[in-house]
Design a protein around this motif. Sequence first.
Motif, PDB file in Angstrom:
ATOM      1  N   HIS A  40       7.264   0.333   0.206  1.00 14.47           N
ATOM      2  CA  HIS A  40       8.717   0.793   0.437  1.00 14.47           C
ATOM      3  C   HIS A  40       8.602   1.956   1.295  1.00 14.47           C
ATOM      4  CE1 HIS A  40      10.486  -2.417  -2.211  1.00 14.47           C
ATOM      5  NE2 HIS A  40       9.306  -2.400  -2.651  1.00 14.47           N
ATOM      6  N   ASP A  41       7.860   2.919   1.065  1.00 17.02           N
ATOM      7  CA  ASP A  41       8.017   4.087   1.926  1.00 17.02           C
ATOM      8  C   ASP A  41       7.747   3.573   3.582  1.00 17.02           C
ATOM      9  OD1 ASP A  41       8.139   5.710  -0.425  1.00 17.02           O
ATOM     10  OD2 ASP A  41       5.914   5.549  -0.465  1.00 17.02           O
ATOM     11  N   HIS A  42       6.794   2.985   3.575  1.00 12.47           N
ATOM     12  CA  HIS A  42       6.740   2.604   4.909  1.00 12.47           C
ATOM     13  C   HIS A  42       7.650   1.399   5.552  1.00 12.47           C
ATOM     14  CE1 HIS A  42       4.843  -0.724   7.721  1.00 12.47           C
ATOM     15  NE2 HIS A  42       4.000   0.304   8.193  1.00 12.47           N
ATOM     16  N   ALA A  43       7.936   0.524   4.558  1.00  8.67           N
ATOM     17  CA  ALA A  43       9.249  -0.171   5.096  1.00  8.67           C
ATOM     18  C   ALA A  43      10.447   0.691   5.743  1.00  8.67           C
ATOM     19  CB  ALA A  43       9.702  -1.299   4.065  1.00  8.67           C
ATOM     20  N   VAL A  44      10.708   1.536   4.731  1.00  2.64           N
ATOM     21  CA  VAL A  44      12.016   2.593   5.142  1.00  2.64           C
ATOM     22  C   VAL A  44      11.684   3.543   6.451  1.00  2.64           C
ATOM     23  CG1 VAL A  44      13.292   4.404   4.347  1.00  2.64           C
ATOM     24  CG2 VAL A  44      12.824   2.347   2.848  1.00  2.64           C
TER      25      VAL A  44
END
Length: 233
Positions: free
Chosen positions: A64-68
């Motif tokens: 989720h850190d990557h996606a954001v």
Amino acid sequence: MKIAIISDIHGNLDALQVFFESQMIPGSFDELWVLGDQVNFGPQPREVLEILRDRADIAIQGNHDHAVGFDDDSRWTPAFRAMAEATRRHTSAELNDEQKRYLRELPLTVKVEREGTRFQLVHATPSDPHYGYLLADAEGWAAELDSVDADVLLVGHTHTPFIRQIGNKTVVNPGSIGQPRRGKPRPSYAVWQDGVFELRSYDYPIETTVAKLEKLGHPPEVEAELIRIVREG
């Protein structure tokens, strides 16, 4: 040395604040390690990110850190796609460019040694740091551990806490601070002290978080699922 290990905070400021106020009492831990997914799903990603930037000694990148950080919704699984996309849009709107850059620059894995014990930190699995999905399955982890040059592998992602000894290596998942699952809504984390791991959990004001989720304007089905997970685990 005493280390607190947390994962999957997911923008849940209420759960994180209770962790610092009642669990990680100042001076009671030497280091704080974060195994990814600081943001998304929860209502207050900006506040969570800033607290962890200030307090964490080590932090790695979750899916989720990557996606954001990269505005990338390409790898969500069908079961979580609607919820992940909707909350990613909310999170992206809350964070500024510098905060997104911080998420992009988080390392995929970290190797460190403390008091003679070698640790490797990764969000999901060594073979797929963002999306590999293993619970406490010994056979699956045995294959993953072949590539691990460490005594302890620390993982998150599944929101399921466990400690598993496989051969001469240990796999530890502290569970989730911000979005506990598996039927237990209490946040969980791990503690390492004097070579021994312990899993801990605690209560937090769930309905305060629910009220914040209800104000975000997510699609009704997304809001309902987020609230169900927070309330029921």
